[in-house]
Scaffold this active site. Structure first.
Site, PDB file in Angstrom:
ATOM      1  N   GLY A 148       1.011  -1.727   0.055  1.00 58.29           N
ATOM      2  CA  GLY A 148      -0.076  -0.383  -0.092  1.00 58.29           C
ATOM      3  C   GLY A 148       0.617   1.470   0.467  1.00 58.29           C
ATOM      4  O   GLY A 148       1.695   1.368  -0.469  1.00 58.29           O
ATOM      5  N   GLY A 149      -0.119   2.211   0.756  1.00 57.00           N
ATOM      6  CA  GLY A 149       0.617   3.366   0.489  1.00 57.00           C
ATOM      7  C   GLY A 149       2.238   3.497   1.607  1.00 57.00           C
ATOM      8  O   GLY A 149       3.156   4.653   1.330  1.00 57.00           O
ATOM      9  N   MET A 150       1.168   3.258   2.553  1.00 53.89           N
ATOM     10  CA  MET A 150       2.442   3.067   3.393  1.00 53.89           C
ATOM     11  C   MET A 150       3.035   2.433   4.214  1.00 53.89           C
ATOM     12  O   MET A 150       4.780   2.030   4.426  1.00 53.89           O
ATOM     13  CB  MET A 150       1.698   3.623   4.535  1.00 53.89           C
ATOM     14  CG  MET A 150       2.693   3.701   6.126  1.00 53.89           C
ATOM     15  SD  MET A 150       1.272   4.298   7.798  1.00 53.89           S
ATOM     16  CE  MET A 150       0.569   2.986   7.716  1.00 53.89           C
ATOM     17  N   ALA A 151       2.819   0.970   4.034  1.00 54.26           N
ATOM     18  CA  ALA A 151       3.620  -0.524   3.982  1.00 54.26           C
ATOM     19  C   ALA A 151       3.123  -1.505   2.650  1.00 54.26           C
ATOM     20  O   ALA A 151       2.327  -1.337   1.990  1.00 54.26           O
ATOM     21  CB  ALA A 151       3.113  -0.962   5.720  1.00 54.26           C
ATOM     22  N   GLU A 152       4.085  -2.712   3.009  1.00 52.15           N
ATOM     23  CA  GLU A 152       3.881  -3.691   2.427  1.00 52.15           C
ATOM     24  C   GLU A 152       3.755  -4.880   3.300  1.00 52.15           C
ATOM     25  O   GLU A 152       4.121  -4.574   4.533  1.00 52.15           O
ATOM     26  CB  GLU A 152       5.364  -4.381   1.892  1.00 52.15           C
ATOM     27  CG  GLU A 152       6.545  -4.123   2.567  1.00 52.15           C
ATOM     28  CD  GLU A 152       7.592  -4.007   1.306  1.00 52.15           C
ATOM     29  OE1 GLU A 152       7.447  -4.701   0.125  1.00 52.15           O
ATOM     30  OE2 GLU A 152       8.671  -4.166   1.351  1.00 52.15           O
ATOM     31  N   VAL A 153       3.324  -5.750   2.746  1.00 54.76           N
ATOM     32  CA  VAL A 153       1.774  -7.264   3.444  1.00 54.76           C
ATOM     33  C   VAL A 153       2.784  -8.762   3.109  1.00 54.76           C
ATOM     34  O   VAL A 153       2.630  -8.968   1.856  1.00 54.76           O
ATOM     35  CB  VAL A 153       1.090  -7.116   3.551  1.00 54.76           C
ATOM     36  CG1 VAL A 153       0.875  -8.087   4.468  1.00 54.76           C
ATOM     37  CG2 VAL A 153       0.470  -5.722   3.973  1.00 54.76           C
ATOM     38  N   LYS A 157       3.393  -7.150   8.078  1.00 60.80           N
ATOM     39  CA  LYS A 157       3.470  -6.327   8.194  1.00 60.80           C
ATOM     40  C   LYS A 157       4.504  -4.829   8.340  1.00 60.80           C
ATOM     41  O   LYS A 157       5.175  -4.978   8.963  1.00 60.80           O
ATOM     42  CB  LYS A 157       2.466  -5.178   8.144  1.00 60.80           C
ATOM     43  CG  LYS A 157       2.231  -3.399   7.503  1.00 60.80           C
ATOM     44  CD  LYS A 157       0.781  -2.778   8.663  1.00 60.80           C
ATOM     45  CE  LYS A 157      -0.272  -3.574   7.574  1.00 60.80           C
ATOM     46  NZ  LYS A 157      -1.169  -2.406   7.808  1.00 60.80           N
ATOM     47  N   ASP A 214     -10.228   5.314   8.636  1.00 57.37           N
ATOM     48  CA  ASP A 214      -9.721   4.393   7.407  1.00 57.37           C
ATOM     49  C   ASP A 214     -10.933   3.401   6.897  1.00 57.37           C
ATOM     50  O   ASP A 214     -10.218   2.481   6.243  1.00 57.37           O
ATOM     51  CB  ASP A 214      -8.351   4.388   7.423  1.00 57.37           C
ATOM     52  CG  ASP A 214      -8.094   4.110   5.993  1.00 57.37           C
ATOM     53  OD1 ASP A 214      -8.819   4.993   5.064  1.00 57.37           O
ATOM     54  OD2 ASP A 214      -6.485   3.163   5.313  1.00 57.37           O
TER      55      ASP A 214
END
Length: 479
Positions: free
Chosen positions: A36-41, A59, A165
Site C-alpha cells: 500500500g501507500g505506507m507498508a507492504e505485507v 507488515k 480509514d
C-alpha cells in the site's frame, strides 16, 4: 531526563540479550502478498518454542518512509492500538517490533481477499454483490467497529477508538466467510503516539466523512459514514466519491451528495435505501449514533425481508476468487533476489516492542555519565560532608627509598626529599585545592581500634573474675 538505576540497566540489558537470542530465526518470510501507500505485507511463518509453525502476516513499513518520523509514528499507532483489540471481526496482532530501524507488525494471516479485490473481480465478471450479501458484510464490519468504539483500557478508561480509514482494502474476507477489519494506522485514540494535528486530513479521500474532509474533530459517526460509502458502492458497483483529482474528490465528500440507489438498481428495496441515506447524512447528528445501532438496523432489515445470508455464502464467493487469483511473489534465496534476502535478514534481527522500551531506557543511561548517587540503594542515606575530610594514608609516616620500598617509623617524621628541579607549570584555569595539614604525633591516637577492643575485653573479664571470687567467699562465710 530521569536517571535509571544501574542495577535496572544491567537487568534489562540481560533481558534484551536473552530475548534477541531466543527470537533469532523465529519468523520466516514466504511471499509478498500486498503493498500500500505506507507498508507492504508478507505471508510468513512463526515457529513456536516446540517447533510448530503457524502462518502469519508480516507488515513492513516501506523503506522510503523509514526516515520519515511522522510515517513511523503512524505505523506504530496501528501496532500499539491493535494490541488492545481482540475480536473475531478484527485482524489480531501477535507481535510488534523493530529490526535495523525498520518496523514490523506480525498479524493474523487471513487466507482470502480484501473487499476491493472482490469488487474489482466481480466487476470484471460483469456482476455485482447481491444487496443482502452487501448488508451482511456491513453488519460484520459494524460488529468489529462496535467492539473497537466501546473498548476500554485495563483501568476502565475508554480508549476512544475511531478507525477513520474504513474502506474496501481494509476489509478482509477469508475463504471461510469471515469478515475482518484491518489497518488501524490512521485511528484516533487516547493511547496513540501520533497526535493528529488540527486541520490535517488523513485517510483515503473518497472514504472520508464531511467533517474529516473539513479537518474537524471526528467520533464514531465518522466510521459510520464510511460504512455507508462501502455499502453504497457494493450495491451500486462503482465509486461514490471519485473525482479527477484528490482535491475534486475531497470537494465531493464535503458536499455529500448521494445518488439514489434505486435509480441505479430498481430491485433495491426502498427501506434499504433509507438506511443507507441515513448512514450517509451530511450532518453527523442525523446519522446513526453508534455502529451498534446501524448493525441492529441492518439485521432487522434482513429478518424483515426474510433473507438468509451466512458466512457460507461469502465463503463460496471468496474461494472462487482466490482460486483464480495470481499467487504472490515467492521470497526465496534460490531466486537470487538481494532485496528478498535483506528483508529476511531484517526479520532475523526482530526485537519485540516490549524489549524496545527497555532499549530506549538503556539509551537514556548511555547518553549521560553515571554518578555516585546512581548506586545508592537508599535515597534517604546522608551524604558525605564536604569539609574536614582527611586522607587516612597521611596518618602513618612513610619513608620511601630509591628502589620504592616502604619503611615505617613511629618516632620519626618522614625524611625530607629534595625533588628534582622542574619548570613551573602554569594552569591558570585549574583551581588549587587547599593543602590538608598532616596531624602531628601528639594529634594521632595512642592506640588503634583493635588495641582498644582487647583492653576492654581484658578489663571486663577481670571484673567478672573478681565478682565471682567475692560471691564464693560470701557463700563460704555464710555456710
Amino acid at each position: 531526563v530521569p536517571r535509571i538505576s544501574p542495577w535496572t540497566t544491567f537487568r534489562k540489558a540481560g533481558r534484551v540479550a536473552g530475548y534477541m537470542s531466543q527470537t533469532a530465526q523465529r519468523y520466516k518470510v514466504l511471499e509478498r502478498i500486498d503493498a500500500g501507500g505506507m507498508a507492504e505485507v508478507f505471508k510468513g511463518t512463526v515457529t513456536s518454542i516446540k517447533g510448530f509453525d503457524k502462518l502469519v502476516a508480516i507488515k513492513r513499513i516501506l523503506p522510503d518512509l523509514t526516515a520519515d518520523g511522522r510515517f513511523v509514528r503512524m505505523f506504530l499507532d496501528e501496532a500499539k492500538l491493535s494490541l488492545h483489540l481482540n475480536h473475531t471481526n478484527i485482524v489480531q496482532t501477535f507481535d510488534i517490533g523493530n529490526a535495523d530501524g525498520t518496523y514490523f507488525i506480525v498479524m493474523e494471516y487471513v487466507d482470502g481477499a480484501n473487499l476491493k479485490d472482490v469488487l474489482n473481480w466481480m466487476l470484471q465478471q460483469g456482476r455485482r454483490i447481491p444487496p443482502e450479501m452487501a448488508v451482511f458484510i456491513a453488519m460484520q464490519v459494524c460488529k468489529g467497529l462496535t467492539y473497537a468504539h466501546e473498548r476500554k483500557g485495563n483501568d476502565g478508561t475508554p480508549l476512544s477508538v475511531v478507525h477513520r480509514d474504513i474502506s474496501p482494502p481494509n476489509i478482509l474476507i477469508s475463504k471461510e466467510g469471515e469478515v475482518k477489519i484491518t489497518d488501524f494506522g490512521l485511528a484516533k485514540a487516547v493511547i496513540q503516539l501520533e497526535r493528529t494535528d488540527p486541520g490535517i486530513v488523513k485517510g483515503k479521500f473518497g472514504y472520508l466523512s464531511p467533517e474529516a474532509a473539513y479537518g474537524e474533530g471526528v467520533d464514531p459517526r465518522t466510521d459510520i459514514f464510511a460504512v455507508g460509502i462501502v455499502l453504497w458502492e457494493m450495491m451500486a458497483g462503482k465509486r461514490l466519491f471519485l473525482g479527477k483529482t484528490d482535491l475534486e474528490t475531497l470537494e465531493y465528500v464535503r458536499r455529500a451528495r448521494v445518488p439514489s440507489l434505486r435509480q441505479i438498481d430498481p430491485a433495491i428495496p426502498e427501506r434499504l435505501e433509507q438506511i443507507v441515506a441515513k448512514t450517509l447524512a451530511k450532518d453527523k447528528n442525523q446519522r446513526y449514533t453508534t455502529a451498534r445501532d446501524l448493525g441492529s438496523e441492518l439485521a432487522t432489515y434482513l429478518f424483515a425481508q426474510g433473507k438468509s445470508v451466512t458466512s457460507y455464502d461469502l465463503s463460496s464467493l471468496v474461494t472462487e476468487l482466490v482460486e483464480n487469483k495470481t499467487p504472490g511473489t515467492p521470497v526465496t534465496k534460490e531466486d537470487g533476489g538481494i532485496i528478498d534476502i535483506l528483508i529476511q535478514n531484517e526479520i532475523d534481527k526482530f526485537i519485540s516492542v516490549e524489549e524496545m522500551a527497555d532499549l530506549n531506557e538503556l539509551n537514556l543511561v548511555g547518553a549521560q555519565p553515571l554518578m555516585v548517587e546512581d548506586f545508592h540503594r537508599d535515597d534517604t542515606a546522608s551524604e558525605l560532608p564536604q569539609f574536614g575530610f582527611e586522607d587516612p594514608r597521611t596518618w602513618s609516616d612513610v619513608v620511601g627509598d630509591e628502589e620504592g620500598s616502604l619503611e615505617f617509623s613511629v618516632d620519626q617524621q618522614p625524611a625530607a626529599r629534595t625533588p628534582a628541579a622542574t619548570p613551573p607549570v602554569s594552569t591558570p584555569n585549574t583551581p588549587r585545592l587547599p593543602a590538608t595539614p598532616r596531624p602531628t604525633a601528639g594529634d594521632r591516637p595512642a592506640a588503634t581500634n583493635g588495641n582498644k577492643v582487647v583492653w576492654i575485653a581484658f578489663i571486663t573479664l577481670l571484673v567478672l573474675l573478681v565478682c565471682g571470687l567475692i560471691y564464693l567467699i560470701v557463700n563460704l562465710a555464710g555456710g
